[in-house]
Design a protein around this motif. Structure first.
Motif, PDB file in Angstrom:
ATOM      1  N   GLU A  81       0.837  -1.186   0.000  1.00 41.01           N
ATOM      2  CA  GLU A  81       0.000   0.000   0.000  1.00 41.01           C
ATOM      3  C   GLU A  81       0.881   1.249   0.000  1.00 41.01           C
ATOM      4  N   PRO A  82       0.426   2.322  -0.622  1.00 35.72           N
ATOM      5  CA  PRO A  82       1.259   3.528  -0.651  1.00 35.72           C
ATOM      6  C   PRO A  82       1.370   4.161   0.731  1.00 35.72           C
ATOM      7  N   SER A  83       2.503   4.794   0.955  1.00 34.60           N
ATOM      8  CA  SER A  83       2.654   5.633   2.146  1.00 34.60           C
ATOM      9  C   SER A  83       2.594   7.084   1.673  1.00 34.60           C
ATOM     10  N   TYR A  84       1.721   7.865   2.292  1.00 32.95           N
ATOM     11  CA  TYR A  84       1.539   9.252   1.883  1.00 32.95           C
ATOM     12  C   TYR A  84       2.479  10.146   2.675  1.00 32.95           C
ATOM     13  N   VAL A  85       3.214  10.968   1.953  1.00 35.24           N
ATOM     14  CA  VAL A  85       4.229  11.822   2.544  1.00 35.24           C
ATOM     15  C   VAL A  85       3.587  13.119   3.003  1.00 35.24           C
ATOM     16  N   ASP A  86       3.898  13.509   4.208  1.00 36.27           N
ATOM     17  CA  ASP A  86       3.350  14.752   4.742  1.00 36.27           C
ATOM     18  C   ASP A  86       3.949  15.936   3.994  1.00 36.27           C
ATOM     19  N   VAL A  87       3.085  16.764   3.433  1.00 34.50           N
ATOM     20  CA  VAL A  87       3.510  17.936   2.676  1.00 34.50           C
ATOM     21  C   VAL A  87       2.815  19.157   3.257  1.00 34.50           C
ATOM     22  N   LYS A  88       3.613  20.156   3.584  1.00 40.00           N
ATOM     23  CA  LYS A  88       3.045  21.390   4.117  1.00 40.00           C
ATOM     24  C   LYS A  88       2.353  22.155   3.002  1.00 40.00           C
ATOM     25  N   GLU A  89       1.120  22.562   3.254  1.00 35.72           N
ATOM     26  CA  GLU A  89       0.348  23.245   2.219  1.00 35.72           C
ATOM     27  C   GLU A  89       0.964  24.606   1.866  1.00 35.72           C
ATOM     28  N   GLY A  90       0.850  24.951   0.606  1.00 43.27           N
ATOM     29  CA  GLY A  90       1.349  26.248   0.145  1.00 43.27           C
ATOM     30  C   GLY A  90       0.947  26.479  -1.296  1.00 43.27           C
ATOM     31  N   MET A  91       0.703  27.720  -1.671  1.00 45.50           N
ATOM     32  CA  MET A  91       0.309  28.051  -3.026  1.00 45.50           C
ATOM     33  C   MET A  91       1.543  28.176  -3.908  1.00 45.50           C
ATOM     34  N   PRO A  92       1.657  27.354  -4.958  1.00 48.37           N
ATOM     35  CA  PRO A  92       2.844  27.426  -5.818  1.00 48.37           C
ATOM     36  C   PRO A  92       3.103  28.814  -6.387  1.00 48.37           C
ATOM     37  N   LEU A  93       2.048  29.528  -6.817  1.00 48.40           N
ATOM     38  CA  LEU A  93       2.266  30.847  -7.401  1.00 48.40           C
ATOM     39  C   LEU A  93       2.829  31.819  -6.367  1.00 48.40           C
ATOM     40  N   THR A  94       2.321  31.762  -5.150  1.00 43.32           N
ATOM     41  CA  THR A  94       2.856  32.622  -4.089  1.00 43.32           C
ATOM     42  C   THR A  94       4.326  32.319  -3.845  1.00 43.32           C
ATOM     43  N   ARG A  95       4.663  31.037  -3.786  1.00 43.88           N
ATOM     44  CA  ARG A  95       6.048  30.639  -3.536  1.00 43.88           C
ATOM     45  C   ARG A  95       6.947  31.022  -4.706  1.00 43.88           C
ATOM     46  N   GLU A  96       6.422  30.922  -5.924  1.00 44.85           N
ATOM     47  CA  GLU A  96       7.194  31.329  -7.098  1.00 44.85           C
ATOM     48  C   GLU A  96       7.509  32.821  -7.041  1.00 44.85           C
ATOM     49  N   LEU A  97       6.501  33.636  -6.743  1.00 47.37           N
ATOM     50  CA  LEU A  97       6.706  35.080  -6.710  1.00 47.37           C
ATOM     51  C   LEU A  97       7.583  35.489  -5.522  1.00 47.37           C
ATOM     52  N   GLU A  98       7.492  34.786  -4.415  1.00 47.98           N
ATOM     53  CA  GLU A  98       8.404  35.044  -3.295  1.00 47.98           C
ATOM     54  C   GLU A  98       9.846  34.765  -3.711  1.00 47.98           C
ATOM     55  N   HIS A  99      10.043  33.704  -4.504  1.00 47.97           N
ATOM     56  CA  HIS A  99      11.383  33.381  -4.994  1.00 47.97           C
ATOM     57  C   HIS A  99      11.880  34.483  -5.933  1.00 47.97           C
ATOM     58  N   PHE A 100      11.012  34.983  -6.798  1.00 47.19           N
ATOM     59  CA  PHE A 100      11.383  36.072  -7.698  1.00 47.19           C
ATOM     60  C   PHE A 100      11.791  37.303  -6.897  1.00 47.19           C
TER      61      PHE A 100
END
Length: 317
Positions: free
Chosen positions: A266-285
Motif C-alpha cells: 500500500e502507498p505511504s503518503y508523505v506529509d507535505v506542508k500546504e502552500g500556493m505554488p504561485l505565491t512561492r514562485e513570486l516570493e522566490h522572484f
C-alpha cells in the motif's frame, strides 16, 4: 526595501499574478494593451495603470511580471531588461530557441534577473518529491512519466504540447539534471491544425527514459507525475487532496529461479506542508531581485524546455 513590481498583461493568468503580488505587498502597477482592463485592475487593487509603451521608462518600477501571449514574450523581455528592470516571463519563454536565447543573452548583458514561470517547480509536493530523490529514497531513477490531461483551454497559437507540457518538462529536467539526448513526438489534431493530444518520448544519456502525455480534449482531469526508481516509486498527483498529493510505493521486484516475482505494498503518503505554488514562485522572484541570485527556473533551463518542445512538435496541415 521591497521591489516595486508591475504586471504586464491582465488576462486570466496575469490577474492571478496581480492579486498575489498585491497580497505580498509589492504590486506597484498594472499594464495591458486594453486600457480599460488595466484601469479596472488598478482601481480594484489600488495601484497605478501604465500604458505598455510607458512601462519601460518608468522609474517607479523595478521589475515586471509578464503574462502575454507567448509570441510576444521574447520581444518584451528584451525591452524590459534593457530598460534596467528584472523580469519574470510566463511560460513558454518564447516560440523559438533563437528568440529565447536573445532574451537570456540580453539579461546577462544588462545584469538583470530573468526568471521563467514554471510554477510547479514551486509546488510543495514537488519540492518534497525532489528532496526524496536527492536523498536516495527512491534509489536510482530509471523512468519518469507525466500525464497532464483535461478539457481546454483552447488557444489559437498554442497546441496541447506547448500549452501544457512546459510545467512537466521543467520538473523532469529538475529531476534528471540534464537534457535528453533523444526526443520523439506524436500528436493528433481533431479541432483544427493544432494538436489536441501529444506524446513526448525522451531518452537521457544515463539510460533514464521518460514519456509525457498531454491532452486538452480529455473527459477527466489528470495531473500526475510518476517517478520509478530502483528502491521505490513515487507519485505526485495534484488532483488529490493535500494529504494524498505525494505517495511512495515500496513494491519489490526480483528474480526467483529464473522467473520474475514481485510483491505490492500500500502507498505511504508523505506529509507535505500546504502552500500556493504561485505565491512561492513570486516570493522566490522577489528574493532573486533582492539577492541578485540565479532563479531556480532560469532562462537557460527554459531554453532546454523549448528545445524539447521544438524537437517533439508534430505539424498538421
Amino acid at each position: 526595501m521591497k521591489p516595486r513590481i508591475a504586471v504586464l498583461g491582465c488576462g486570466y493568468w496575469g490577474s492571478n499574478h496581480i492579486r498575489t503580488l498585491k497580497s505580498l505587498g509589492v504590486l506597484a502597477a498594472v499594464s495591458d494593451a486594453n486600457p480599460a482592463r488595466a484601469e479596472g485592475f488598478a482601481s480594484e487593487q489600488d495601484c497605478r495603470a501604465i500604458a505598455p509603451e510607458d512601462l519601460f521608462g518608468d522609474d517607479g518600477i523595478d521589475a515586471v511580471v509578464m503574462a502575454l501571449p507567448p509570441q510576444f514574450h521574447a520581444e518584451y523581455a528584451i525591452k524590459i531588461v534593457r530598460a534596467g528592470k528584472d523580469v519574470l516571463v510566463e511560460k513558454p519563454i518564447a516560440l523559438t530557441v533563437p528568440d529565447a536565447q536573445r532574451a537570456v543573452d540580453a539579461a546577462h548583458e544588462t545584469g538583470r534577473v530573468l526568471m521563467v514561470g514554471h510554477v510547479l517547480r514551486f509546488h510543495p509536493a514537488f519540492e518534497k518529491l525532489k528532496s526524496l530523490i536527492d536523498d536516495g529514497e527512491l534509489g536510482t531513477v530509471r523512468y519518469i512519466h507525466s500525464h497532464r490531461l483535461g478539457l481546454g483551454k483552447f488557444h489559437t497559437e498554442n497546441d496541447a504540447l506547448w500549452d501544457l507540457a512546459p510545467h512537466d518538462l521543467s520538473m523532469i529536467l529538475a529531476i534528471t539534471g540534464s537534457a535528453p539526448v533523444e526526443v520523439r513526438g506524436e500528436g493528433a489534431a481533431l479541432l483544427d491544425h493544432l494538436s489536441d493530444f501529444a506524446h513526448l518520448h525522451m531518452r537521457f544519456a544515463n539510460g533514464l527514459r521518460s514519456h509525457l502525455f498531454t491532452s486538452r480534449l480529455n473527459p477527466y482531469r489528470e495531473r500526475r507525475l510518476t517517478v520509478v526508481g530502483t528502491r521505490a516509486m513515487a507519485v505526485f498527483d495534484d488532483v488529490e487532496p493535500w494529504g494524498r498529493k505525494l505517495a511512495v510505493y515500496r513494491h519489490a521486484v526480483w528474480q526467483d529461479s529464473g522467473q520474475w516475482a514481485f510483491t505490492t505494498n500500500e502507498p505511504s503518503y508523505v506529509d507535505v506542508k500546504e502552500g500556493m505554488p504561485l505565491t512561492r514562485e513570486l516570493e522566490h522572484f522577489i528574493d532573486c531581485i533582492a539577492t541578485r541570485g540565479q532563479p531556480r527556473t532560469s532562462g537557460e533551463e527554459a531554453i532546454d524546455v523549448l528545445r524539447i518542445l521544438t524537437a517533439g512538435t508534430v505539424w498538421h496541415d
